[in-house]
Design a protein around this motif. Structure first.
Motif, PDB file in Angstrom:
ATOM      1  N   LEU A  17       0.826  -1.210   0.000  1.00  0.00           N
ATOM      2  CA  LEU A  17       0.000   0.000   0.000  1.00  0.00           C
ATOM      3  C   LEU A  17       0.861   1.261   0.000  1.00  0.00           C
ATOM      4  O   LEU A  17       0.536   2.241  -0.675  1.00  0.00           O
ATOM      5  N   TYR A  22      -0.214   5.222  -0.493  1.00  0.00           N
ATOM      6  CA  TYR A  22      -1.130   5.405   0.641  1.00  0.00           C
ATOM      7  C   TYR A  22      -0.360   5.731   1.912  1.00  0.00           C
ATOM      8  O   TYR A  22       0.766   5.281   2.110  1.00  0.00           O
ATOM      9  N   CYS A  72      -4.727  -4.726  -1.900  1.00  0.00           N
ATOM     10  CA  CYS A  72      -4.627  -3.399  -2.519  1.00  0.00           C
ATOM     11  C   CYS A  72      -5.815  -3.147  -3.443  1.00  0.00           C
ATOM     12  O   CYS A  72      -6.395  -2.057  -3.438  1.00  0.00           O
ATOM     13  N   VAL A  75      -8.851  -2.434  -1.330  1.00  0.00           N
ATOM     14  CA  VAL A  75      -8.769  -1.089  -0.759  1.00  0.00           C
ATOM     15  C   VAL A  75      -9.167  -0.062  -1.803  1.00  0.00           C
ATOM     16  O   VAL A  75      -9.991   0.829  -1.539  1.00  0.00           O
ATOM     17  N   GLU A  76      -8.619  -0.194  -3.004  1.00  0.00           N
ATOM     18  CA  GLU A  76      -8.927   0.759  -4.072  1.00  0.00           C
ATOM     19  C   GLU A  76     -10.417   0.728  -4.421  1.00  0.00           C
ATOM     20  O   GLU A  76     -11.026   1.784  -4.636  1.00  0.00           O
TER      21      GLU A  76
END
Length: 81
Positions: A17, A22, A72, A75-76
């Motif tokens: 990340l 991030y 990831c 999360v996106e």
């Protein structure tokens, strides 16, 4: 960039990340989750933050069984909604 809380043991996820830009906050105690956009936990301990009343404004992603890249992607996805 979004601030993501990641459980301490998930160093590979933290690194992945960070590489995407991030801002990472290690989740060591309940208060660490208060100002993050999303949390990533192992899912091995249903009460990872130590308190049942913990609430965050963002999503919680369970990383158990997922690769760092898959986390990831999740999360996106969560941050786009």
């Amino acid at each position: 960039m979004s601030k993501i809380g990641v459980e301490q043991s998930l160093t590979n996820v933290q690194d992945a990340l960070r590489a995407k830009g991030y801002d990472i906050v290690e989740l060591k105690q309940e208060s660490d989750a208060q100002n993050v956009d999303c949390c990533v936990v192992t899912g091995l301990d249903s009460n990872v933050l130590g308190e049942q009343t913990t609430s965050i404004k963002g999503s919680v992603i369970e990383a158990n069984g997922l690769t760092a890249d898959e986390v990831c992607q999740q999360v996106e996805q969560k941050l786009r909604h």
